[in-house]
Design a protein around this motif. Structure first.
Motif, PDB file in Angstrom:
ATOM      1  N   VAL A   1      -2.527   5.047   0.274  1.00 10.89           N
ATOM      2  CA  VAL A   1      -3.598   4.539  -0.602  1.00 10.89           C
ATOM      3  C   VAL A   1      -4.528   5.667  -1.036  1.00 10.89           C
ATOM      4  O   VAL A   1      -5.182   5.572  -2.086  1.00 10.89           O
ATOM      5  N   ALA A   2      -4.575   6.740  -0.254  1.00 13.37           N
ATOM      6  CA  ALA A   2      -5.401   7.890  -0.639  1.00 13.37           C
ATOM      7  C   ALA A   2      -4.857   8.575  -1.898  1.00 13.37           C
ATOM      8  O   ALA A   2      -5.580   9.321  -2.562  1.00 13.37           O
ATOM      9  N   LYS A   3      -3.589   8.289  -2.234  1.00  9.25           N
ATOM     10  CA  LYS A   3      -2.976   8.841  -3.448  1.00  9.25           C
ATOM     11  C   LYS A   3      -3.065   7.864  -4.623  1.00  9.25           C
ATOM     12  O   LYS A   3      -2.745   8.229  -5.758  1.00  9.25           O
ATOM     13  N   ASN A   4      -3.460   6.638  -4.334  1.00  6.72           N
ATOM     14  CA  ASN A   4      -3.445   5.591  -5.356  1.00  6.72           C
ATOM     15  C   ASN A   4      -4.664   5.660  -6.270  1.00  6.72           C
ATOM     16  O   ASN A   4      -5.788   5.850  -5.810  1.00  6.72           O
ATOM     17  N   LYS A   5      -4.436   5.460  -7.560  1.00  5.16           N
ATOM     18  CA  LYS A   5      -5.538   5.406  -8.521  1.00  5.16           C
ATOM     19  C   LYS A   5      -5.495   4.121  -9.355  1.00  5.16           C
ATOM     20  O   LYS A   5      -6.263   3.980 -10.307  1.00  5.16           O
ATOM     21  N   ARG A   6      -4.621   3.204  -8.986  1.00  7.38           N
ATOM     22  CA  ARG A   6      -4.526   1.929  -9.693  1.00  7.38           C
ATOM     23  C   ARG A   6      -5.322   0.868  -8.931  1.00  7.38           C
ATOM     24  O   ARG A   6      -5.597   1.014  -7.744  1.00  7.38           O
ATOM     25  N   PRO A   7      -5.698  -0.215  -9.591  1.00 10.85           N
ATOM     26  CA  PRO A   7      -6.526  -1.246  -8.945  1.00 10.85           C
ATOM     27  C   PRO A   7      -5.842  -1.875  -7.734  1.00 10.85           C
ATOM     28  O   PRO A   7      -4.645  -2.139  -7.764  1.00 10.85           O
ATOM     29  N   MET A   8      -6.634  -2.099  -6.689  1.00 10.31           N
ATOM     30  CA  MET A   8      -6.105  -2.761  -5.503  1.00 10.31           C
ATOM     31  C   MET A   8      -7.133  -3.726  -4.931  1.00 10.31           C
ATOM     32  O   MET A   8      -8.303  -3.386  -4.784  1.00 10.31           O
ATOM     33  N   LEU A   9      -6.647  -4.929  -4.624  1.00 15.81           N
ATOM     34  CA  LEU A   9      -7.449  -5.936  -3.930  1.00 15.81           C
ATOM     35  C   LEU A   9      -7.021  -5.949  -2.469  1.00 15.81           C
ATOM     36  O   LEU A   9      -5.847  -6.161  -2.161  1.00 15.81           O
TER      37      LEU A   9
ATOM     38  N   MET B   1       0.824  -1.212   0.000  1.00 17.40           N
ATOM     39  CA  MET B   1       0.000   0.000   0.000  1.00 17.40           C
ATOM     40  C   MET B   1       0.857   1.260   0.000  1.00 17.40           C
ATOM     41  O   MET B   1       0.518   2.267  -0.640  1.00 17.40           O
ATOM     42  N   MET B   2       1.975   1.219   0.717  1.00 16.78           N
ATOM     43  CA  MET B   2       2.860   2.382   0.742  1.00 16.78           C
ATOM     44  C   MET B   2       3.477   2.634  -0.623  1.00 16.78           C
ATOM     45  O   MET B   2       3.645   3.785  -1.039  1.00 16.78           O
ATOM     46  N   VAL B   3       3.804   1.572  -1.347  1.00 20.30           N
ATOM     47  CA  VAL B   3       4.318   1.723  -2.717  1.00 20.30           C
ATOM     48  C   VAL B   3       3.270   2.370  -3.615  1.00 20.30           C
ATOM     49  O   VAL B   3       3.596   3.188  -4.484  1.00 20.30           O
ATOM     50  N   SER B   4       2.002   2.044  -3.387  1.00 16.54           N
ATOM     51  CA  SER B   4       0.932   2.514  -4.285  1.00 16.54           C
ATOM     52  C   SER B   4       0.827   4.028  -4.341  1.00 16.54           C
ATOM     53  O   SER B   4       0.334   4.583  -5.323  1.00 16.54           O
ATOM     54  N   GLY B   5       1.287   4.718  -3.309  1.00 21.17           N
ATOM     55  CA  GLY B   5       1.196   6.170  -3.275  1.00 21.17           C
ATOM     56  C   GLY B   5       2.468   6.890  -3.661  1.00 21.17           C
ATOM     57  O   GLY B   5       2.541   8.121  -3.555  1.00 21.17           O
ATOM     58  N   VAL B   6       3.483   6.153  -4.116  1.00 25.03           N
ATOM     59  CA  VAL B   6       4.751   6.777  -4.494  1.00 25.03           C
ATOM     60  C   VAL B   6       4.592   7.539  -5.806  1.00 25.03           C
ATOM     61  O   VAL B   6       4.132   6.986  -6.807  1.00 25.03           O
ATOM     62  N   LYS B   7       4.981   8.776  -5.797  1.00 26.49           N
ATOM     63  CA  LYS B   7       4.908   9.597  -7.003  1.00 26.49           C
ATOM     64  C   LYS B   7       5.917   9.104  -8.031  1.00 26.49           C
ATOM     65  O   LYS B   7       7.065   8.804  -7.703  1.00 26.49           O
ATOM     66  N   GLY B   8       5.481   8.996  -9.280  1.00 30.45           N
ATOM     67  CA  GLY B   8       6.386   8.571 -10.341  1.00 30.45           C
ATOM     68  C   GLY B   8       6.581   7.075 -10.449  1.00 30.45           C
ATOM     69  O   GLY B   8       7.496   6.619 -11.146  1.00 30.45           O
TER      70      GLY B   8
ATOM     71  N   LYS C   1      -8.364   5.419  -3.845  1.00 30.55           N
ATOM     72  CA  LYS C   1      -9.027   6.189  -4.907  1.00 30.55           C
ATOM     73  C   LYS C   1      -9.147   5.434  -6.228  1.00 30.55           C
ATOM     74  O   LYS C   1      -9.746   5.929  -7.173  1.00 30.55           O
ATOM     75  N   GLY C   2      -8.555   4.245  -6.312  1.00 31.99           N
ATOM     76  CA  GLY C   2      -8.594   3.509  -7.575  1.00 31.99           C
ATOM     77  C   GLY C   2      -9.678   2.453  -7.596  1.00 31.99           C
ATOM     78  O   GLY C   2     -10.438   2.297  -6.631  1.00 31.99           O
ATOM     79  N   PRO C   3      -9.778   1.699  -8.698  1.00 33.45           N
ATOM     80  CA  PRO C   3     -10.674   0.531  -8.724  1.00 33.45           C
ATOM     81  C   PRO C   3     -10.273  -0.409  -7.591  1.00 33.45           C
ATOM     82  O   PRO C   3      -9.076  -0.659  -7.392  1.00 33.45           O
ATOM     83  N   LYS C   4     -11.240  -0.922  -6.847  1.00 32.76           N
ATOM     84  CA  LYS C   4     -10.868  -1.687  -5.652  1.00 32.76           C
ATOM     85  C   LYS C   4     -11.858  -2.803  -5.378  1.00 32.76           C
ATOM     86  O   LYS C   4     -13.010  -2.774  -5.811  1.00 32.76           O
ATOM     87  N   GLN C   5     -11.365  -3.757  -4.616  1.00 40.28           N
ATOM     88  CA  GLN C   5     -12.158  -4.923  -4.230  1.00 40.28           C
ATOM     89  C   GLN C   5     -11.736  -5.332  -2.822  1.00 40.28           C
ATOM     90  O   GLN C   5     -10.569  -5.230  -2.457  1.00 40.28           O
TER      91      GLN C   5
END
Length: 314
Positions: free
Chosen positions: A246-254, A178-185, A277-281
């Motif tokens: 995760v609040a910065k993430n816009k990619r899919p996450m399960l 989850m921490m990786v998901s919000g990394v810029k770039g 913020k991304g598609p999620k399940q």
């Protein structure tokens, strides 16, 4: 005047004793929480023998053709270690697997076997201070998030610009994911994330454990340990927040969590899921304790993961 002086000296002495005691307690719990070493509160690893339900995965992993990969950490110049296993059929799709607290790459063989059987390459890094990687502290995913970006780039260099990557992790590895998901770039080749039983932030998790294991309030002890960690390792426990990332993430996450998790309490997954913020399940696995969702309901787990990855890794 002499009486006032005596009172002042007495109060000052009491403050010094209290502060010294708190600092001493802080150092003790810093060693418990942050220094890599055997932990009495963790269950011992039992040998995997024939007849054990995990044995087929274990046997496969032992015999798998593992490439030994190395990378330098994003900070502190630490040598990091990983195993890379190619899929049986050539593919540009790779799952990067993040292990949990005081675990290592080799103990993630169940998940490597799962993703290998689904047709993916797998990369299993050792986090800082774990396994064969260098480091004298546990990053809880926060400094590690930048290391995983470097592992992502190494995979892309290996399999090409058309690589498709998903990052998966359990417990501390789930928080790392989850921490990786919000990394810029973060490279666009990262298509999805799967986190299993990760915590909201390091402060909340350590505060929860302090209460559960030692019946201690979070203030001031956890704050003192966090301050010591900040001085030694460059991050505070509150800053190390999967929730903010995760609040910065816009990619899919399960999101996966066991319904009976008492180590990273199940209730932590709900604010994480809401913040994303991304598609999620979300999958809450009935009856599963901490990091036991896969072993408790392997078919449900495998089917859910397979469908999720098929949706986002083309």
């Amino acid at each position: 005047m002499k009486r006032k002086t005596k009172v002042f000296i007495g109060l000052a002495s009491a403050v010094v004793i209290i502060c010294g005691g708190l600092f001493g307690a802080g150092m003790y719990f810093y060693n418990v929480a942050v220094v890599p070493a055997p932990k009495s509160f963790l269950s011992k690893t039992e040998p995997i023998k024939p007849g054990n339900s995990r044995y087929p995965a274990y046997k496969w992993y032992q015999g798998a053709d593992k490439q030994h990969w190395f990378e330098m950490s994003a900070t502190r110049h630490l040598k990091l270690d990983a195993n890379y296993i190619s899929a049986d059929k050539a593919t540009k799709k790779t799952i990067i697997i993040a292990h949990g607290f005081m675990s290592n790459k080799n103990r993630m063989f169940d998940y490597a076997y799962l993703f290998h059987n689904l047709g993916y390459n797998v990369l299993l890094p050792d986090a800082r201070g774990h396994g064969d990687s260098q480091g004298n502290y546990i990053g809880y995913g926060w400094p590690d998030r930048l290391d995983y970006v470097k592992w992502v780039k190494k995979v892309i260099h290996h399999t090409g610009q058309k690589s498709e990557i998903a990052i998966f992790g359990t417990s501390m590895g789930g928080a790392t994911t989850m921490m990786v998901s919000g990394v810029k770039g973060l490279p666009t080749q990262v298509k999805a994330f799967i986190e299993d039983c990760g915590y909201t932030d390091v402060y909340s998790e350590i505060a929860y454990q302090a209460k559960e294991m030692y019946h201690l309030p979070k203030f001031p002890l956890v704050d003192i340990v966090s301050g010591i960690n900040h001085m030694k390792n460059g991050y505070s426990f509150k800053k190390a927040s999967a929730l903010n990332q995760v609040a910065k993430n816009k990619r899919p996450m399960l999101f996966i969590h066991g319904a009976k998790d008492q180590f990273v309490p199940t209730k932590m997954v709900y604010p994480l899921y809401r913040a994303d913020k991304g598609p999620k399940q979300l999958l809450i696995v009935p009856g599963a304790a901490h990091s036991r969702s896969f072993s408790t309901h392997p078919k449900l787990y495998t089917d859910t993961v397979k469908k999720f990855l098929n949706r986002y890794l083309n």
